[in-house]
Design an enzyme around this catalytic site. Structure first.
Site, mmCIF file in Angstrom:
data_model
loop_
_atom_site.group_PDB
_atom_site.id
_atom_site.type_symbol
_atom_site.label_atom_id
_atom_site.label_comp_id
_atom_site.label_asym_id
_atom_site.label_seq_id
_atom_site.Cartn_x
_atom_site.Cartn_y
_atom_site.Cartn_z
ATOM 1 C CG ASN A 242 -0.394 0.669 2.413
ATOM 2 O OD1 ASN A 242 -0.420 1.891 2.537
ATOM 3 N ND2 ASN A 242 0.145 -0.135 3.334
ATOM 4 C CB CYS B 270 5.293 10.214 9.862
ATOM 5 S SG CYS B 270 3.675 9.619 10.339
ATOM 6 C CB THR C 299 4.081 -1.675 5.983
ATOM 7 O OG1 THR C 299 4.416 -0.281 5.890
ATOM 8 C CG2 THR C 299 2.588 -1.822 6.181
#
Length: 313
Positions: free
Chosen positions: A78, A141, A204
């Site tokens: 993703n 992030c 992930t």
């Protein structure tokens, strides 16, 4: 071979995450369940031990352009980009809905940001709002002010975000780690020392996909996050490593899709297990997995699910 013992008494599935009391050790991985209301037509949210919301940023994020998801062998890639409408809309719509419809369900709000101060500002804004059990700080992030390197890539960056967030709240705070690092145990120790009440892992793994006929990358950003059953062995290994390195409890995740998978994460050292990619193929996955975990415990003569935590030989 160990003989299975069948017990007639009900298995106690209740567990704790620090000061939080959960009726079972199941939550959902951030980004795979919206903020709960998006799944309410399919599943009883109260079947969860805890709800973890999608990522919430200070201002709206548009997310990534181009293709965002691709199914791959034993998993999914993703490149969503943490799209969300920002903290004010989250409070007005998502959090208000959760308070009205599932007031007893512990809600952990996932926090994201482009700078350390962004994270702290989101928590500061949420502090006055009822209906929040704690925060999950996603340090995967990119730090825009430092050239795009993720906060969780270094002990210093991870500790900086954790410390600033800790100063803004007395609520329980988990820090979510990236697996794309050299030594995840060192990162875990740094966030524990900076004030994390629990540690969430793994996010992930970094992967990519290529269109051989077009000779081009599938994703506009070339690389994407790999989740699903393919990453479970890596996730289990990292949970074991972190459990040996820290004293705070762990939220484990990465490819769990059955009660047996959950039992394995608990044995590895997790106190709570998040279901992620499995929710896309089966919206009822959590309800099914809770029953499977109960059945596993009954078959193995385990009367209390907490007996499994960290019990791997």
């Amino acid at each position: 071979m160990k003989q299975k013992v069948h017990v007639s008494t009900k298995v106690n599935t209740a567990t704790t995450l620090g000061e939080l009391r959960l009726k079972n050790p199941l939550t959902v991985a951030s980004g795979t369940y919206g903020s709960g209301l998006q799944m309410a037509d399919f599943v009883d949210l109260n079947s969860l031990g805890m709800l973890t919301t999608k990522g919430v940023s200070l201002i709206p994020w548009a997310g990534n352009a181009g293709i965002r998801m691709k199914e791959v062998s034993s998993g999914m890639l993703n490149s969503i980009g943490l799209q969300n409408p920002g903290v004010e809309t989250f409070i007005e719509k998502d959090l208000a809905w959760l308070r009205a419809h599932v007031p007893e369900l512990p809600v952990m709000v996932n926090i994201c940001g482009h700078s350390a101060r962004d994270y702290a500002a989101v928590i500061e804004r949420l502090e006055g709002e009822p209906g929040i059990a704690g925060y999950e700080v996603n340090i995967s992030c990119p730090n825009v002010s430092e050239g795009g390197h993720v906060f969780g890539a270094t002990c210093e960056g991870a500790a900086e975000v954790t410390k600033l967030c800790r100063e803004k709240t007395s609520r329980p705070m988990a820090v979510k780690l990236s697996p794309n690092v050299g030594n995840i145990a060192d990162i875990a120790r740094s966030v524990e020392e900076a004030g994390a009440d629990s540690i969430s892992l793994i996010n992930t793994l970094l992967g990519t996909a290529i269109d051989a006929r077009k000779r081009s990358f599938i994703f506009d950003r070339q690389f994407a996050g790999l989740s699903g059953p393919a990453i479970k062995p890596v996730a289990l290994r990292m949970v074991v490593e972190v459990a040996r390195a820290v004293k705070v409890p762990i939220i484990g995740m990465g490819g769990a899709r059955s009660g047996l998978d959950v039992a394995e994460f608990l044995l590895a050292g997790a106190s709570v297990v998040a279901i992620g990619t499995a929710n896309f193929g089966d919206p009822l996955a959590v309800e099914r997995i809770v029953h499977e975990l109960e059945a596993f415990c009954a078959e193995e003569g385990v009367s209390d699910v907490t007996e499994l935590i960290g019990a791997v030989a």
